[in-house]
Design an enzyme around this catalytic site. Structure first.
Site, PDB file in Angstrom:
ATOM      1  N   TYR A  66      10.276  -2.837   4.153  1.00 18.47           N
ATOM      2  CA  TYR A  66       8.966  -3.136   5.220  1.00 18.47           C
ATOM      3  C   TYR A  66       9.168  -4.138   6.239  1.00 18.47           C
ATOM      4  CZ  TYR A  66       4.267  -5.752   5.219  1.00 18.47           C
ATOM      5  OH  TYR A  66       3.182  -6.029   5.544  1.00 18.47           O
ATOM      6  N   LYS A 107      -1.637  -4.596  -2.708  1.00 19.51           N
ATOM      7  CA  LYS A 107      -1.973  -2.961  -2.833  1.00 19.51           C
ATOM      8  C   LYS A 107      -2.565  -2.549  -4.040  1.00 19.51           C
ATOM      9  CE  LYS A 107      -0.274  -3.513   1.389  1.00 19.51           C
ATOM     10  NZ  LYS A 107       1.138  -3.486   1.503  1.00 19.51           N
TER      11      LYS A 107
END
Ligand SMILES: *Cc1c(COP(=O)(O)O)cnc(C)c1O
Length: 393
Positions: A112, A209
């Site tokens: 990420y 998420k």
């Protein structure tokens, strides 16, 4: 573990872990404790040394936070969990306790972007250096480990290029040299990948998420082994990165249904991914659950499922065609934070974020999150996008 959930199946753990209704008038869910001040009943109690699970100051947690910590530790097979206000704060709080001035980190090239930025833009100020490695390195990581390497940081599959990593092989080499292995398990969640059974020492999550699951709160989680919990809890306390109770409540409500959501994300994503593989506009689909994916064998060996996020490398297309594609989509929203119930499509460009290996796809990369809509409707939406592409030169 609150009840005796040892040996129980994941959906049972998700339903029962962390709850103690009779401690809250029988209410099924642990209420939201909005608290900064926690009053002591007496002088003697105020002076008494408190246990970690005894609320005494808002930042240190209340039953609202302890509930979610228990659920997340239980489903992942970790010892304990610490909650942070965002996924990124979980990443940084998980790395910091294990590095000091002069130390070195090994990080997979596909992680990420903001996690990467932390190691390239923040840590060097304090004398900590990072080397990026090819995610396909496997046991070959041994030759990259230096005497001052303290942390090996992974994310499988990487949330832009979906490259897998051989966690057990990497962890074995790392542990042989005394390194801590941290993995970002946001994509699979504790339901589809058990990091501690595969050699990891710390698992970080953007709970934002799938754990929250409804695109309405930001939250991070760090799940630890017995050995890594102490240093992480201490760093968490030093940094003051406590999660807010309303966000924690939303995540706790979200996580109770995570098994059914993820099963459906997987089913829908597999159907859409396979359909995309047959499209002339598509060069490759990056989804480890597909047999054609280079990471499929590792995924099949180590994971029990795949979530709803994958990449699609298109055949060469120009900016005007991409614009026509995205603007024609009606069901797919154009947003970054995935893991909610709804579908998303964004252009992705991981190339600038790599140093160990070159990212040279055949054409533009798009990233799709397949939500809980009917896949036939999603495919029709994508079909309309492809049709719009053809109308521009
Ligand atoms: C989104 C994300 C993060 C960061 O989480 P935030 O809650 O947005 O800070 C970290 N890792 C991965 C893989 C992510 O997708």
């Amino acid at each position: 573990m609150s009840k005796n959930l040892k040996g129980k199946q994941p959906e049972t753990v998700l339903t029962h872990s962390g709850r103690d209704p009779l401690a809250h008038f029988g209410a099924v869910n642990t209420p939201v404790f909005r608290a900064s001040t926690i009053l002591a009943p007496s002088y003697a109690d105020r002076k008494r040394e408190k246990g970690e699970r005894e609320p005494r100051y808002g930042r240190r947690g209340t039953p609202t936070t302890f509930t979610l910590e228990d659920v997340l530790a239980d489903i992942e097979g970790g010892d304990q969990c610490v909650l942070c206000p965002s996924g990124l704060s979980a990443v940084t709080t998980a790395i910091l306790p294990f590095v000091s001035q002069g130390d070195h980190i090994l990080m997979a090239d596909c992680v990420y972007g903001p996690a990467r930025n932390f190691t390239t833009k923040f840590l060097p100020r304090y004398g900590v250096e990072t080397t990026f490695f090819d995610p396909a390195v496997g046991g070959g990581i041994a030759s990259l480990i230096q005497d001052n390497t303290k942390v090996v940081y992974l994310e499988a599959p990487g949330s832009q290029t979906f490259e897998m990593q051989d966690m057990p092989a990497i962890a074995a080499a790392a542990h042989a040299r005394g390194c801590i292995v941290i993995t970002d398990n946001t994509w699979a969640t504790g339901l589809f990948f058990k990091p501690f059974a595969h050699g990891c020492d710390v698992s970080v999550h953007a709970a934002t998420k799938y754990i929250v699951g409804h695109s309405d709160a930001m939250l991070g989680a760090i799940t630890c082994t017995e050995a890594t919990y102490g240093p992480i809890r201490e760093m968490w306390s030093l940094l003051g990165v406590a999660a807010a109770p309303d966000d924690v409540y939303l995540a706790t409500r979200g996580v109770r249904t995570m098994q059914v959501r993820l099963e459906q994300h997987q089913k829908n994503a597999t159907e859409v991914a396979k359909w995309l593989q047959g499209r002339a506009e598509v060069a490759r689909v990056l989804y480890p659950a597909l047999e054609s994916d280079p990471g499929h064998a590792l995924w099949k060996r180590d994971f029990t499922g795949a979530s709803g996020l994958f990449g699609v490398v298109l055949q060469p297309a120009n900016e005007a065609q991409l614009e026509a594609f995205f603007d024609a989509l009606e069901l797919f929203g154009m947003g970054s934070s995935w893991g909610g119930y709804e579908s998303l499509a964004i252009p992705a460009d991981p190339g600038g974020n790599r140093t160990a290996t070159k990212w040279a796809p055949e054409g533009p990369l798009i990233r799709l999150h397949i939500g809980l809509e009917n896949p036939a409707d999603l495919m029709a939406d994508l079909d309309a996008g492809f049709a719009a592409m053809k109308t521009v030169g």
